[in-house]
Design a protein around this motif. Structure first.
Motif, short mmCIF file in Angstrom:
data_model
loop_
_atom_site.label_atom_id
_atom_site.label_comp_id
_atom_site.label_asym_id
_atom_site.label_seq_id
_atom_site.Cartn_x
_atom_site.Cartn_y
_atom_site.Cartn_z
N VAL A 167 -8.25 5.84 8.89
CA VAL A 167 -8.06 4.63 8.09
C VAL A 167 -6.62 4.12 8.30
O VAL A 167 -5.66 4.86 8.08
N ILE A 183 -11.00 0.76 9.65
CA ILE A 183 -11.54 2.12 9.70
C ILE A 183 -11.94 2.37 11.15
O ILE A 183 -12.87 1.74 11.65
N LYS A 212 -3.96 1.01 7.21
CA LYS A 212 -3.79 -0.06 6.23
C LYS A 212 -2.46 -0.78 6.45
O LYS A 212 -1.41 -0.13 6.42
N GLU A 268 -4.30 6.90 6.72
CA GLU A 268 -4.87 7.60 5.59
C GLU A 268 -6.09 8.42 6.00
O GLU A 268 -6.85 8.03 6.88
N GLN A 269 -6.28 9.50 5.27
CA GLN A 269 -7.49 10.33 5.42
C GLN A 269 -8.71 9.52 5.00
O GLN A 269 -8.65 8.78 4.02
N PHE A 270 -9.81 9.64 5.74
CA PHE A 270 -11.04 8.93 5.39
C PHE A 270 -11.77 9.71 4.30
O PHE A 270 -11.97 10.91 4.42
N ILE A 310 -8.89 4.49 -4.19
CA ILE A 310 -8.84 3.84 -2.87
C ILE A 310 -7.73 2.80 -2.86
O ILE A 310 -7.00 2.65 -1.90
N GLU A 311 -7.60 2.08 -3.96
CA GLU A 311 -6.55 1.06 -4.04
C GLU A 311 -6.35 0.63 -5.49
O GLU A 311 -7.24 0.80 -6.33
N LYS A 365 0.85 -1.20 0.00
CA LYS A 365 0.00 0.00 0.00
C LYS A 365 0.88 1.24 0.00
O LYS A 365 0.54 2.26 -0.63
N ALA A 373 -6.40 9.66 -1.18
CA ALA A 373 -6.46 10.24 0.17
C ALA A 373 -5.06 10.61 0.65
O ALA A 373 -4.09 9.90 0.37
N GLU A 381 -18.30 3.94 -3.89
CA GLU A 381 -17.17 3.27 -4.57
C GLU A 381 -17.59 2.59 -5.86
O GLU A 381 -18.74 2.20 -6.02
N VAL A 385 -7.27 -3.62 6.17
CA VAL A 385 -7.71 -2.22 6.24
C VAL A 385 -8.67 -2.06 7.41
O VAL A 385 -9.66 -2.80 7.52
P1 AMP Z 1 -8.91 -1.96 0.41
O1 AMP Z 1 -8.52 -3.27 1.02
O2 AMP Z 1 -7.82 -1.01 0.20
O3 AMP Z 1 -9.85 -2.16 -0.76
O4 AMP Z 1 -9.89 -1.28 1.47
C1 AMP Z 1 -11.04 -1.96 1.89
C2 AMP Z 1 -12.18 -1.01 1.98
O5 AMP Z 1 -11.91 -0.01 2.97
C3 AMP Z 1 -12.44 -0.20 0.70
O6 AMP Z 1 -13.21 -0.90 -0.23
C4 AMP Z 1 -13.15 1.00 1.26
O7 AMP Z 1 -14.52 0.71 1.48
C5 AMP Z 1 -12.50 1.21 2.59
N1 AMP Z 1 -11.47 2.26 2.50
C6 AMP Z 1 -10.17 2.10 2.20
N2 AMP Z 1 -9.53 3.27 2.21
C7 AMP Z 1 -10.44 4.22 2.52
C8 AMP Z 1 -10.40 5.64 2.68
N3 AMP Z 1 -9.26 6.34 2.54
N4 AMP Z 1 -11.54 6.28 2.99
C9 AMP Z 1 -12.70 5.58 3.14
N5 AMP Z 1 -12.81 4.26 3.03
C10 AMP Z 1 -11.69 3.56 2.71
#
Ligand code: AMP
Ligand code: GLY
Length: 423
Positions: free
Chosen positions: A147, A161, A149, A190-192, A287-288, A107, A122, A197, A159
């Protein structure tokens, strides 16, 4: 061409379904595959992370192309292994190199990449045990939710939150203390971002790219997006709010700079990039990144792709991707996942599955199934089956998938009936 497809989930069954329709496909092998892929090709009991065993299979079956479904072999360097192989170096591998796969594998690497190439994402900082105190200080100055990660691959669980600073500090300490093993030895804070999505899949050779039909997946176990995160409970394609003007922003601000960045960094990348996006006040943010197709999005996206997928792969491998034009089925597709009772927590396997005969209007992709010693189809995972249907709208498609979901039986069956509820 003789094709070897690596993986064993619903994504791979959908890939096998699509690849096996191609006139270019002479024979298809799937390693390890599942009960669904067995009806489209030959399953081989080979672990995709055992590259020597994969190479033996490539030699013995005279494989002409390797298509990699899951991220793990890519992050472990399967592309590089074959490129550097003394006798198999000419076999195309559909998937990025180890360096390219780092966009998913780390990440922190992905965030630094986005920052370098001005790709909207973010705000963040990264920390290890060496600057733990600084990390706690940084977290204390953020406005929750916060957030966190884990840097490395953590099977979708890395991840968090956190609703309060206190919880974020506790989890931050736990992550750096080994909660996710070595995946959490570096943590991105990370900033929320608040928004809705969606998922965009790009096929690229590192220079040219093609954008596949857009999709949205539903990760939470409960209806109304409640409860624990899962591998994915359903998907729709296309996504009603993703119109041409939003896609133009995604392409200009995110896809082009991503492909440019891959070129500038010099990564070999001959496969899919999955861009997980969030729409915040009309603007898309990343987001990713993932270095492969999404599951269950693939089960909704590939049925809407009218192109010969193998022809696309072949063009990519020969440097002719720019000549291809993506053609989308105008219909909507909706995918519903049937899971084992208890998932994403503990669940039992080996439950006989019935009611699958006569697919009617729906496509049924297997996620976690196998044939037992008596030759019966039984459950073999948390996510068991993916049901995809078409309709003029996703609601019409969903009604068909839900109808089919009702007809299929296994002990403990559960599914969400509200896929697309927020659209
Ligand atoms: P990821 O494993 O990176 O896909 O993250 C899993 C889930 O966490 C994502 O599908 C988002 O719903 C949530 N998420 C990740 N990063 C953020 C962020 N910066 N702000 C809000 N939600 C996030
Ligand atoms: N559907 C999300 C993923 O494949 O990671």
């Amino acid at each position: 061409m003789n094709i070897l497809l690596l993986g064993s989930g619903g994504r791979e069954h959908a890939l096998a379904w699509k690849i096996s329709q191609s006139p270019l496909c002479s024979s298809l092998f799937i390693a390890p595959g599942n009960a669904g892929t067995a009806s489209l090709g030959t399953n081989m009991a080979v672990n995709p992370n055992d590259f020597e065993a994969v190479a033996q299979l490539v030699s013995s079956e005279q494989i002409d192309m390797i298509v990699v479904g899951p991220e793990e072999p890519l992050v472990n360097g399967i592309y590089d292994y074959f490129k550097n192989h003394s006798s198999l170096g000419h076999i195309p591998v559909i998937g990025p190199s180890r360096q390219g796969a780092m966009l998913e594998g780390s990440k922190a690497f992905a965030k630094a990449f986005m920052q370098e190439f001005g790709i909207p994402t973010a705000a963040y900082r990264e920390f290890t045990v060496d600057n733990l105190a600084e990390g706690i200080d940084y977290i204390s100055r953020q406005t929750p939710p916060i957030v966190l990660k884990a840097d490395g691959l953590a099977a979708g669980k890395g991840v968090l939150i956190c609703p309060t600073v206190e919880e974020a500090v506790t989890e931050f300490n736990a992550m750096l203390g080994g909660k996710f093993g070595s995946a959490g030895s570096r943590v991105v804070v990370e900033q929320f971002l608040k928004g809705i999505e969606f998922s965009v899949f790009v096929l690229t050779d590192g220079k040219d790219y093609k954008i596949l039909p857009v999709a949205k997946d539903y990760k939470r176990i409960g209806e109304g997006d409640t409860g624990l995160n899962t591998g994915g409970m359903g998907a729709v394609s296309p996504v009603p709010f993703v119109d041409a003007s939003l896609m133009a922003k995604v392409e200009e601000r995110i896809i082009k700079p991503t492909i440019d960045g891959i070129g500038k960094r010099g990564f070999a990348y001959e496969g899919f990039i999955f861009v997980g996006l969030i729409l915040v006040e009309g603007n898309p943010y990343v987001i990713e990144y993932n270095c492969r197709l999404g599951d269950p999005e693939t089960e909704a996206v590939l049925p809407r792709l009218q192109n010969d997928l193998l022809a696309l792969f072949h063009a990519l491998a020969e440097g002719r991707l720019s000549e291809e034009v993506i053609e989308e089925d105008p219909r909507s597709a909706a995918t519903v996942i049937l899971v084992s009772g208890g998932y994403p927590g503990d669940y039992e396997k080996g439950k006989p599955i019935s009611g699958l005969v006569g697919e009617g209007d729906s496509l049924v992709f297997h996620s976690g199934t196998r044939l037992n010693d008596a030759g019966e189809l039984v459950t073999n995972g948390g996510r068991v089956l993916a049901i995809t249907s078409y309709g003029d709208t996703f609601r019409e498609a969903l009604a068909k998938s839900n109808g089919k979901a009702k007809q299929i039986h296994f002990e403990g069956k559960y599914y969400r009936r509200d896929i697309g509820f927020d659209l």
